[in-house]
Motif scaffolding. Structure first.
Motif, PDB file in Angstrom:
ATOM      1  N   ALA A 119      39.194  35.948  31.382  1.00 41.33           N
ATOM      2  CA  ALA A 119      38.319  35.811  32.554  1.00 41.33           C
ATOM      3  C   ALA A 119      37.019  35.080  32.240  1.00 41.33           C
ATOM      4  CB  ALA A 119      38.016  37.186  33.143  1.00 41.33           C
TER       5      ALA A 119
ATOM      6  N   LYS B  79      38.249  31.403  31.732  1.00 41.30           N
ATOM      7  CA  LYS B  79      39.228  31.044  32.773  1.00 41.30           C
ATOM      8  C   LYS B  79      40.424  30.291  32.173  1.00 41.30           C
ATOM      9  CE  LYS B  79      36.186  32.477  35.942  1.00 41.30           C
ATOM     10  NZ  LYS B  79      35.413  33.450  35.162  1.00 41.30           N
TER      11      LYS B  79
ATOM     12  N   TYR C 276      35.931  39.402  38.456  1.00 45.66           N
ATOM     13  CA  TYR C 276      36.028  40.457  37.430  1.00 45.66           C
ATOM     14  C   TYR C 276      36.354  41.830  38.034  1.00 45.66           C
ATOM     15  CZ  TYR C 276      33.832  36.949  34.465  1.00 45.66           C
ATOM     16  OH  TYR C 276      33.551  35.801  33.787  1.00 45.66           O
TER      17      TYR C 276
ATOM     18  N   GLU D 164      40.121  37.178  38.149  1.00 45.55           N
ATOM     19  CA  GLU D 164      39.350  36.705  36.991  1.00 45.55           C
ATOM     20  C   GLU D 164      38.045  36.024  37.397  1.00 45.55           C
ATOM     21  OE1 GLU D 164      42.051  35.370  38.207  1.00 45.55           O
ATOM     22  OE2 GLU D 164      42.437  33.319  37.549  1.00 45.55           O
ATOM     23  N   HIS D 165      37.873  35.755  38.688  1.00 45.81           N
ATOM     24  CA  HIS D 165      36.618  35.135  39.133  1.00 45.81           C
ATOM     25  C   HIS D 165      35.583  36.197  39.456  1.00 45.81           C
ATOM     26  CE1 HIS D 165      38.614  31.298  39.148  1.00 45.81           C
ATOM     27  NE2 HIS D 165      39.616  31.870  39.776  1.00 45.81           N
TER      28      HIS D 165
ATOM     29  N   LYS E 158      43.059  39.030  32.715  1.00 44.43           N
ATOM     30  CA  LYS E 158      43.961  39.179  33.858  1.00 44.43           C
ATOM     31  C   LYS E 158      45.375  38.888  33.376  1.00 44.43           C
ATOM     32  CE  LYS E 158      45.414  36.832  38.082  1.00 44.43           C
ATOM     33  NZ  LYS E 158      45.610  37.949  39.018  1.00 44.43           N
TER      34      LYS E 158
END
Ligand SMILES: Nc1nc2c(ncn2[C@@H]2O[C@H](COP(=O)(O)OP(=O)(O)O)[C@@H](O)[C@H]2O)c(=O)[nH]1
Ligand SMILES: [Mg+2]
Length: 385
Positions: free
Chosen positions: A362, A365, A321, A318-319, A381
């Motif tokens: 994402a 977060k 992508y 998720e950081h 995610k």
């Protein structure tokens, strides 16, 4: 998801289908690209998150053209519809069998009025009549199924209607809902012929929504006729289009003589084009600039407005992508509006749904739960144990 392209002969169904399915890059792992000649992948357009995230995406199950994600959807060039199809006339049975599988229909009609209900040359043929004619054929066909099974339905409950219509792609919920809305008897069925027909209409509206592609708008007077039709038929989704223009542009794009992204209003004629090609393309430029060709618009409206789908992008990191191999925004999924994080996991993999423990949005977060409802454009995610 399957969209059926339907209509009477000579309205431009095959032209529409060819245009819609002619896209330069074939997507290797997309399962429906070349099964049958009348089946093919068209594309729904979504805004790719790569633009706002300022990242370079590497699509796997879809394409990205200048920030527009093209997501494949199945389309079917349905056998020509002729009056009496529900009685098996023409290729009626093939027609109805094709229809059965479709989630929505794009009905191609001839806005120039140059062809009648059977596809013969005409002058000022009525589009409204043509639209009604398709609806009626489907209604009669559904009513016919119920009538043929009447001995099993009469005096019984609504679930017997569900059994009779099981091949039609109507769910029990839809069948019950239709009967309830019409306040029809559901415990001991004794419907009149009229009630059977109104029930069939209700089922058709729910299970086979129709978008009208009012085609041949490049011909004189056609667009004005469509404007009139839209005034008369306010409840219907009608899109003016020119399948011939879209096909010409996509073919020219494939041949490398024009740069054209499906659905855009501008195109650039390239060096390799000969005089004849240039003249042909210039002839449609004004119409395309002002209105577009309508083909891609009809598909997008069917997918996003009528079927109410949203595009969701699953990732594993998720950081960044990306997936586990570092591929940014690899996949785009079309799912129904209202889909939850848990349901979405099941679309990716049944196993992922079984092991679901949560998901992460994402962009924010933030951790979300099972019942979290996804939005169009979400990057998600899925967390699994
Ligand atoms: N002017 C014009 N003609 C079209 C258009 N689309 C199809 N046609 C013509 O209409 C005729 C029938 O087209 P076709 O796609 O075979 O129709 P189908 O029988 O419904 O599949 C052909 O001569 C096409 O070239 C359009 O957008 N504009
Ligand atoms: Mg055809």
């Amino acid at each position: 998801m399957l969209i059926g392209i339907v209509g009477a002969p000579n309205k431009g169904k095959s032209t529409f289908f060819s245009a819609a399915t002619l896209v330069d890059a074939k997507i290797a792992n997309y399962p429906f690209t070349t099964i049958e000649p009348n089946r093919g992948a068209a594309y729904a357009r979504a805004k790719c998150p790569c633009v706002e995230l300022k990242m370079k995406c590497r699509p796997r199950n879809s394409l990205c053209e200048g920030g527009t994600r093209l997501i494949p959807i199945n389309t079917l060039d349905v056998a020509g519809l002729v009056p009496g199809a529900h009685e098996g006339k023409g290729r009626g049975n093939q027609f109805l069998d094709d229809l059965r599988q479709a989630d929505a229909l794009i009905q191609v009609v001839d806005a120039s009025g140059g062809t009648d209900l059977e596809g013969n040359p005409a002058n000022g043929a009525d589009m409204a009549e043509e639209i009604e004619f398709l609806e009626k054929e489907i209604d009669w066909w559904v009513a016919g199924i119920i009538k043929r099974n009447w001995s099993k339905i009469k005096g019984k409950g609504i679930s017997e209607v569900g059994v009779a219509l099981s091949g039609f792609g109507a769910s029990d919920v839809e069948i019950r809902g239709a009967a309830e809305r019409l306040e029809l008897e559901r415990e001991k069925i004794e419907w009149s012929n009229e009630e059977v027909l109104s029930f069939a209409t209700e089922i058709r509206k729910k299970t086979k929504p129709i978008v009208v592609a009012a085609n041949k708008c490049d011909l004189p007077g056609a667009r004005e006729r469509v404007v009139g039709l839209m005034e008369e038929e306010k409840g219907k989704m009608i899109v003016p289009c020119s399948a011939a223009a879209e096909l010409a542009l996509r073919k020219a794009n494939r041949a490398g003589v024009v740069r054209y992204v499906p659905g855009e209003r501008e195109f650039e004629i390239l060096e390799g084009a000969n005089e004849k090609q240039k003249a042909g393309l210039e002839a449609i430029r004004g119409m395309v600039r002002e209105h577009g060709t309508g083909v891609q618009e009809a598909i997008d409206k069917t997918v996003f407005e009528v079927l109410k789908m949203i595009a969701v992008y699953p990732v594993e990191d998720e950081h960044k992508y990306c997936d586990s191999k570092g591929v940014v925004l690899p996949d785009a999924y079309l799912v129904r509006e209202g889909t939850t994080a848990h349901e979405f996991a099941g679309k990716i993999h049944t196993d992922l749904q079984k092991r679901f423990i949560g998901a992460v949005d994402a962009r924010t977060k933030k951790r979300v739960g099972k019942e979290h409802v996804l939005k169009n454009g979400d990057v998600i995610k899925v967390l699994a144990n």
